[in-house]
Design a protein around this motif. Structure first.
Motif, PDB file in Angstrom:
ATOM      1  N   UNK A 123     -54.630  -8.304-101.010  1.00  0.00           N
ATOM      2  CA  UNK A 123     -53.350  -8.051-100.573  1.00  0.00           C
ATOM      3  C   UNK A 123     -52.243  -8.529 -99.589  1.00  0.00           C
ATOM      4  N   UNK A 124     -53.303  -9.923 -98.950  1.00  0.00           N
ATOM      5  CA  UNK A 124     -52.577 -10.899 -98.028  1.00  0.00           C
ATOM      6  C   UNK A 124     -52.654 -11.859 -98.840  1.00  0.00           C
ATOM      7  N   UNK A 125     -53.368 -12.534-100.427  1.00  0.00           N
ATOM      8  CA  UNK A 125     -52.642 -13.090-101.098  1.00  0.00           C
ATOM      9  C   UNK A 125     -51.836 -12.798-101.806  1.00  0.00           C
ATOM     10  N   UNK A 126     -51.211 -11.369-101.775  1.00  0.00           N
ATOM     11  CA  UNK A 126     -49.764 -10.827-102.961  1.00  0.00           C
ATOM     12  C   UNK A 126     -48.893 -11.589-102.068  1.00  0.00           C
ATOM     13  N   UNK A 127     -49.233 -10.796-100.495  1.00  0.00           N
ATOM     14  CA  UNK A 127     -47.927 -10.400 -99.755  1.00  0.00           C
ATOM     15  C   UNK A 127     -47.422 -12.395 -99.354  1.00  0.00           C
ATOM     16  N   UNK A 186     -47.735  -5.117-101.786  1.00  0.00           N
ATOM     17  CA  UNK A 186     -49.030  -5.604-101.380  1.00  0.00           C
ATOM     18  C   UNK A 186     -50.111  -4.164-100.906  1.00  0.00           C
ATOM     19  N   UNK A 187     -49.361  -3.225 -99.891  1.00  0.00           N
ATOM     20  CA  UNK A 187     -50.152  -2.706 -99.961  1.00  0.00           C
ATOM     21  C   UNK A 187     -50.248  -1.161-100.869  1.00  0.00           C
ATOM     22  N   UNK A 188     -48.536  -0.968-101.671  1.00  0.00           N
ATOM     23  CA  UNK A 188     -48.743   0.254-102.573  1.00  0.00           C
ATOM     24  C   UNK A 188     -49.749  -0.650-104.052  1.00  0.00           C
ATOM     25  N   UNK A 189     -49.671  -2.283-103.798  1.00  0.00           N
ATOM     26  CA  UNK A 189     -50.905  -2.273-104.926  1.00  0.00           C
ATOM     27  C   UNK A 189     -52.408  -2.086-104.715  1.00  0.00           C
ATOM     28  N   UNK A 190     -52.436  -2.499-103.607  1.00  0.00           N
ATOM     29  CA  UNK A 190     -54.275  -1.691-102.753  1.00  0.00           C
ATOM     30  C   UNK A 190     -53.904  -0.834-103.149  1.00  0.00           C
ATOM     31  N   UNK A 191     -53.121   0.254-102.943  1.00  0.00           N
ATOM     32  CA  UNK A 191     -53.486   1.818-103.004  1.00  0.00           C
ATOM     33  C   UNK A 191     -54.285   2.233-104.756  1.00  0.00           C
ATOM     34  N   UNK A 192     -53.318   1.167-105.175  1.00  0.00           N
ATOM     35  CA  UNK A 192     -54.269   1.200-106.988  1.00  0.00           C
ATOM     36  C   UNK A 192     -55.627   1.726-106.682  1.00  0.00           C
ATOM     37  N   UNK A 193     -55.965   1.215-106.186  1.00  0.00           N
ATOM     38  CA  UNK A 193     -58.189   0.673-106.007  1.00  0.00           C
ATOM     39  C   UNK A 193     -58.852   1.151-105.168  1.00  0.00           C
TER      40      UNK A 193
END
Length: 333
Positions: free
Chosen positions: A58-62, A220-227
Motif C-alpha cells: 500500500x505504500x507503493x499505491x499511496x 491504499x488502506x482500503x485496498x489492503x483490507x481486502x487481503x
C-alpha cells in the motif's frame, strides 16, 4: 478538486488490489513470514508464517497515486509528506528485515528506532517551520485558543509524533485493525486538509494537495483490507504500521492539527496508554491491569472473537475521527 480526491483514492485502491496477489506469493516463497508471540492468545499461533512486510504494497499505491493526482507533485509540501512517510516506513522495513530475514527476534534495538524516529520528527518540524511558514503555535482542540510554544514546540511535538507513530504500530496486532483504523483517520484528514486550505491556516501553497495525499492514504488502506482482514493473507509489518503513523503525523503538522491528532487517533492513543499502564503497574506493584496489552489482546483473552474486537475498535476509530473533525473546526476561528 473532488476529481483529484477520487482519482487519488481510486488509484491507490486499484494499485494495492492489483499488486497484492502478485506480492503475497513472492513473500511466501521468500519465507518472509510473521513470528507469533508464545505468550499471546493461543489462537494466534496458527498465524505463524503468514507473509509480512505487506506495507510495501500500500505504500507503493499511496505514494504513486498521491504524486499522480497532486496539482503540484514536486511541491515541498508533497515531497515532505512522501519523504517522512517513506522514512518511517524504512525504519519499519529494516526492523522487519532483521526479525524476519535475519531471524533476530528483537529487530532493531529500541534506541536505534527512537533515534531514527526523532530524527524524522525534527526534520518534519524544521521543514514545516523554517521553509513552509508553519510557525510554532499549536491549536487546542474544541477551542479557538492557539498557544505560541517557540522552541518548546520542537520538544512537545517531536514527542507527540514518535508516540502516535508507535501507537499505530502497537495497534497492528489483529487482522485489519490498524489498516481499518488508519483508513478512518485518513478520511478525517481529507476533511481537515480541505478546511485548512479554505481557511488558509495550513502551510503556504498547494494546501489541497494534502487532502489528495490523505485520500490516497484512505484508498491504499482500503485496498489492503481486502487481503488483511480476518483471516489475513498478509500482514503489513512494521514497514506498514510505522509508515502509516508517519503519514498521519505529517498531515497533522502541515495542517496545524497536532493536538487534534490525539483525538482523531484516540484509539491508537488508548492502545499505547494500555501498554504504558501495564508496564508501569507490573514494575511498581507486580500486578497487571489488563490480561494482556495492548488493549485489543485483553478483550481477546476475556472471550471476544478477533472479528468482534476489530469491529468494535473500528467503531471507536470512526467515532474518534468524527470527533477530531469537530474538534478541529473551532481552531479555525
Amino acid at each position: 478538486m473532488s476529481e483529484r480526491l477520487v482519482l487519488a483514492a481510486g488509484l491507490a485502491l486499484i494499485i494495492t488490489l492489483v499488486l497484492s496477489p502478485f506480492l503475497i506469493p513472492v513473500l511466501r516463497v521468500l519465507k518472509f513470514g510473521q513470528n507469533v508471540r508464545d505468550d499471546g492468545p493461543k489462537r494466534h499461533l496458527k498465524k505463524a508464517g503468514t507473509p509480512t512486510m505487506g506495507g510495501i504494497i500500500f505504500l507503493v499505491g499511496i505514494i504513486v497515486s498521491a504524486l499522480v493526482s497532486a496539482e503540484q507533485p514536486t511541491s515541498l509540501e508533497m515531497v515532505t509528506l512522501v519523504g517522512i512517510t517513506l522514512g518511517f516506513g524504512l525504519i519499519g522495513f529494516i526492523d522487519d528485515f532483521i526479525k524476519v530475514v535475519m531471524h533476530r527476534s528483537l529487530g532493531l534495538r529500541a534506541y536505534q528506532k527512537l533515534i531514527g524516529q526523532f530524527g524524522l520528527a525534527f526534520m518534519l518540524m524544521w521543514v514545516s517551520v523554517k521553509w513552509l511558514g508553519r510557525g510554532t503555535d499549536v491549536a487546542i482542540p474544541f477551542t479557538s485558543v492557539h498557544l505560541e510554544l517557540n522552541w518548546f514546540y520542537y520538544v512537545l511535538i517531536s514527542l507527540l509524533i514518535v508516540l502516535m507513530t508507535n501507537a499505530v504500530n502497537l495497534t497492528d496486532g489483529l487482522d485489519g485493525l490498524a489498516a481499518g483504523s488508519t483508513m478512518f483517520a485518513g478520511a478525517a484528514y481529507v476533511v481537515i486538509a480541505l478546511l485548512a486550505a479554505i481557511h488558509g491556516v495550513a502551510v503556504l501553497a498547494h494546501e489541497t494537495d494534502m487532502a489528495v495525499f490523505a485520500a490516497a492514504l484512505v484508498g491504499g488502506t482500503l485496498g489492503f483490507l481486502r487481503f488483511n482482514t480476518y483471516p489475513a493473507r498478509i500482514f503489513m509489518g512494521d514497514t506498514g504500521s510505522l509508515a502509516l503513523g508517519g503519514a498521519l503525523a505529517s498531515l497533522a503538522v502541515l495542517t496545524k492539527s497536532e493536538l487534534v491528532l490525539i483525538v482523531i487517533g484516540g484509539l491508537f492513543a488508548v492502545e499505547a496508554l494500555s501498554v504504558i499502564l501495564q508496564v508501569a503497574s507490573f514494575q511498581t506493584t507486580g500486578k497487571r491491569i489488563f490480561r494482556m496489552s495492548p488493549l485489543h489482546h485483553h478483550f481477546e483473552l476475556v472471550g471476544w472473537s478477533e472479528w468482534k474486537v476489530v469491529i468494535v475498535f473500528w467503531s471507536v476509530a470512526l467515532i474518534c475521527a468524527v470527533l477530531g473533525i469537530i474538534g478541529y473546526m473551532p481552531t479555525l476561528g
